[in-house]
Scaffold this active site. Structure first.
Site, mmCIF file in Angstrom:
data_model
loop_
_atom_site.group_PDB
_atom_site.id
_atom_site.type_symbol
_atom_site.label_atom_id
_atom_site.label_comp_id
_atom_site.label_asym_id
_atom_site.label_seq_id
_atom_site.Cartn_x
_atom_site.Cartn_y
_atom_site.Cartn_z
ATOM 1 N NE ARG A 1 -87.058 -9.147 14.184
ATOM 2 C CZ ARG A 1 -87.926 -8.563 15.017
ATOM 3 N NH1 ARG A 1 -88.630 -7.534 14.616
ATOM 4 N NH2 ARG A 1 -88.072 -8.990 16.240
ATOM 5 C CE1 TYR A 2 -87.359 -6.890 8.733
ATOM 6 C CE2 TYR A 2 -87.525 -5.327 10.552
ATOM 7 C CZ TYR A 2 -88.081 -6.337 9.789
ATOM 8 O OH TYR A 2 -89.329 -6.788 10.076
ATOM 9 N NE ARG B 1 -86.632 -1.364 8.592
ATOM 10 C CZ ARG B 1 -86.529 -2.244 7.604
ATOM 11 N NH1 ARG B 1 -85.405 -2.373 6.918
ATOM 12 N NH2 ARG B 1 -87.533 -3.025 7.304
ATOM 13 C CB CYS C 1 -95.628 3.553 28.544
ATOM 14 S SG CYS C 1 -94.758 2.284 27.619
ATOM 15 C CB CYS D 1 -101.831 -0.169 25.737
ATOM 16 S SG CYS D 1 -101.184 1.482 25.382
ATOM 17 C CB CYS E 1 -98.653 -3.477 25.944
ATOM 18 S SG CYS E 1 -96.919 -3.182 25.546
ATOM 19 N NE ARG F 1 -90.818 -4.036 22.080
ATOM 20 C CZ ARG F 1 -90.842 -3.069 21.163
ATOM 21 N NH1 ARG F 1 -91.331 -1.881 21.454
ATOM 22 N NH2 ARG F 1 -90.343 -3.290 19.977
ATOM 23 C CG ASP G 1 -97.448 -8.565 18.012
ATOM 24 O OD1 ASP G 1 -97.238 -9.150 16.943
ATOM 25 O OD2 ASP G 1 -97.115 -7.383 18.227
ATOM 26 C CG ASP H 1 -93.335 -8.155 14.487
ATOM 27 O OD1 ASP H 1 -92.271 -8.735 14.231
ATOM 28 O OD2 ASP H 1 -93.452 -6.929 14.673
ATOM 29 C CE LYS I 1 -92.425 -3.861 11.820
ATOM 30 N NZ LYS I 1 -91.703 -4.052 13.065
HETATM 31 C C1 PLP Z 1 -90.690 -3.182 13.302
HETATM 32 C C2 PLP Z 1 -89.245 -3.187 13.387
HETATM 33 C C3 PLP Z 1 -88.460 -2.307 12.632
HETATM 34 C C4 PLP Z 1 -89.058 -1.303 11.694
HETATM 35 O O1 PLP Z 1 -89.630 -1.930 10.593
HETATM 36 P P1 PLP Z 1 -90.260 -1.075 9.408
HETATM 37 O O2 PLP Z 1 -90.911 -2.085 8.541
HETATM 38 O O3 PLP Z 1 -89.118 -0.349 8.760
HETATM 39 O O4 PLP Z 1 -91.228 -0.117 10.033
HETATM 40 C C5 PLP Z 1 -87.100 -2.383 12.740
HETATM 41 N N1 PLP Z 1 -86.512 -3.274 13.553
HETATM 42 C C6 PLP Z 1 -87.243 -4.134 14.287
HETATM 43 C C7 PLP Z 1 -86.525 -5.081 15.161
HETATM 44 C C8 PLP Z 1 -88.632 -4.118 14.235
HETATM 45 O O5 PLP Z 1 -89.350 -4.967 14.989
HETATM 46 S S1 SF4 Z 2 -98.523 -0.360 23.626
HETATM 47 FE FE1 SF4 Z 2 -97.086 -0.958 25.269
HETATM 48 S S2 SF4 Z 2 -95.173 0.095 24.777
HETATM 49 FE FE2 SF4 Z 2 -96.819 1.120 23.642
HETATM 50 S S3 SF4 Z 2 -97.509 2.811 24.989
HETATM 51 FE FE3 SF4 Z 2 -98.853 1.061 25.362
HETATM 52 S S4 SF4 Z 2 -97.908 0.020 27.109
HETATM 53 FE FE4 SF4 Z 2 -96.320 1.362 26.241
#
Ligand code: PLP
Ligand code: SF4
Length: 343
Positions: free
Chosen positions: A86-87, A90, A99, A103, A106, A108, A267, A304, A311
């Site tokens: 996305r960025y 990174r 996992c 949680c 979560c 995801r 989220d 996000d 973010k």
């Molecule tokens: C959160 C995230 C990151 C890391 O973001 P930082 O602000 O550097 O912590 C990188 N890529 C994606 C897709 C993300 O969702």
């Molecule tokens: S928040 Fe989601 S991805 Fe993170 S440890 Fe918990 S269940 Fe796994």
């Protein structure tokens, strides 16, 4: 102690009452259950901040308008399977969907829980993508939880990422040092610590009550191996949405050498509205923490943006336009208001 992985396990261990169980069956069918021994040990009662994070709740069946399967839009920026870019500088690599705990809040939750990790062919494709995109300076391992992989596989992955000359930093987002600290062996810490990359472990934790003696040992081991430790937490109603809970968490993290990095707004994942605070509540908490906690103990509160836009910080409005050009109104940490003029 073995992890509890079903509603039945939770009943047998006295974590969920027998009378409560039938109503929770549809929750179990919708979202996987897993509570490690360490977290079971940290639960003092059914309604405490640890229990609320891991024990199923009928409120999860309530899906609100606007809640999403992929709340942060990982799919929108995925050039190859398992990788989100996305960025520019990174990328994140979802090495597994598994996992150690599941949680209840979560973000995801629709993606985690399936068995299995990225295959060798998928890892090759993802690392090839990183290699041909040298603007990527940092690879972020995530999941699921990347540290569920065997130490052998982690070693292999760290070596292969380290072999890509343009990568400088390896970041590992994990809940394992807290929820399954016994998995942070000396060998694992050494594997991460001796890489040529700058290695950062971002520990996911939401309440000081989770940080057991075992977790402290695991964090100490990682620090001892020369790894930078940051934390990421989610602001969760009924878990940590008070000044005392957040202060307690951030102080406990710093005591263990962990710099609080991000506090995430919860989220729009499906069925987690009972955990979500409002943005206004979150901002008020952050404003309340300023002055109460020293600078290094304060994380950045972030949201996000749904749809894959990334973010951004959610900041209490300390500095606002005061009407005239160059004029500002600035509120200090005690609420005092001051004028400031650009010159
Ligand atoms: C959160 C995230 C990151 C890391 O973001 P930082 O602000 O550097 O912590 C990188 N890529 C994606 C897709 C993300 O969702
Ligand atoms: S928040 Fe989601 S991805 Fe993170 S440890 Fe918990 S269940 Fe796994």
């Amino acid at each position: 102690m073995k992890a509890a992985v079903s509603l039945n396990d939770l009943v047998v261990r006295g974590l969920v009452g027998e009378a409560e169980a039938p109503a929770l069956l549809p929750v179990e069918q919708a979202f996987r259950i897993r509570v490690t021994g360490a977290m079971e040990g940290a639960i003092a009662n059914r309604a405490d901040p640890v229990a609320r994070q891991f024990l199923p709740d009928v409120q999860e069946l309530e899906v609100r308008d606007g809640e999403l399967f992929d709340p942060i839009g990982d799919e929108a920026h995925s050039p190859v399977k398992g990788l989100t870019h996305r960025y520019p500088d990174r990328c994140i690599l979802h090495v597994t969907k598994t996992c150690e705990v599941y949680c209840r809040f979560c973000f995801r939750r629709e993606a985690v829980g399936d068995e299995g990790h990225l295959t060798e062919a998928e890892i090759i494709a993802a690392l090839d993508y990183v290699a041909v995109n040298p603007q990527i300076r940092e690879v972020v391992l995530t999941g699921g939880d990347p540290l569920v992989l065997s130490t052998r596989r982690i070693k292999d992955l760290v070596a292969r990422i380290g072999a890509i000359a343009s990568v400088e930093t390896l970041r590992v987002h994990t809940r394992i040092p807290v929820v399954a600290p016994e998995r942070v062996t000396g060998e694992l810490a050494e594997t991460l610590g001796k890489s040529r990359l700058s290695v950062v472990v971002v520990v996911h934790t939401n309440h000081a009550q989770e940080i057991t003696d075992g977790a402290k040992l695991a964090l100490g081991r990682l620090r001892g191996a020369g790894i930078m430790l940051l934390s990421q937490s989610v602001l969760l109603r009924g878990v940590n949405d008070s000044l005392d809970a957040l202060e307690g968490l951030f102080r406990e993290l710093m005591r263990n050498g962990v710099k609080p990095y991000y506090l995430h707004h919860c989220d729009l994942a499906r069925g987690v509205s009972h955990f979500r605070t409002t943005l206004a509540d979150g901002m008020a908490l952050m404003a309340g923490l300023r002055g109460r906690l020293s600078g290094p103990l304060l994380p950045t509160y972030v949201i996000d943006i749904p749809g894959g836009f990334g973010k951004v910080p959610v900041n209490p409005a300390y500095v606002v336009p005061a009407g005239a050009p160059k004029e500002w109104r600035i509120t200090d940490w005690k609420g005092g208001v001051h004028r400031y003029t650009d010159s």
